[in-house]
Design a protein around this motif. Structure first.
Motif: not given
Length: 122
Positions: A41-56
């Motif tokens: 969306g406003a953030l692409d899937a790759k960026t969102k996955e990197l956010l998930a990695v950081a939160i992990s």
């Protein structure tokens, strides 16, 4: 090597099967939530996955690191991008994130090696 991230992901995946049978509606809803949250969306899937990695990393979740690092690699995340993501997790999570960030890099390297081995076998 400290942890076998591929085995961690495989073991957790197998462990989730009984949940799919026992609480199927809940698991389907969780899968739908994941699909909606990670869709570009406003953030692409790759960026969102990197956010998930950081939160992990900041949440100190081994299983999350295993799954999200693998997903990030599938989306084309480079080692350098992962390193910068670890830096953000360290900034937000302090010393414990340093330890889990190191483990996340180890997980990435294992997934890359597995991917390379699979390509060589073809």
């Amino acid at each position: 090597m400290h942890k076998d991230w591929i085995t961690i992901a495989d073991t957790l995946s197998a462990g989730m099967k009984p949940l799919r049978g026992g609480i199927g509606d809940t698991m389907q809803a969780f899968s739908a939530l994941a699909a909606a949250a990670t869709k570009g969306g406003a953030l692409d899937a790759k960026t969102k996955e990197l956010l998930a990695v950081a939160i992990s990393i900041a949440a100190r979740c081994d299983g999350c690191i295993a799954f999200h690092t693998k997903a990030a690699l599938r989306l084309g995340v480079t080692r350098e991008e992962l390193m910068e993501t670890v830096g953000i997790a360290l900034y937000m999570g302090g010393g414990p994130s340093l330890i889990y960030g190191t483990q996340c890099l180890e997980a990435y390297d294992q997934w890359v090696a597995e991917q390379s081995a699979g390509s060589a076998a073809e």
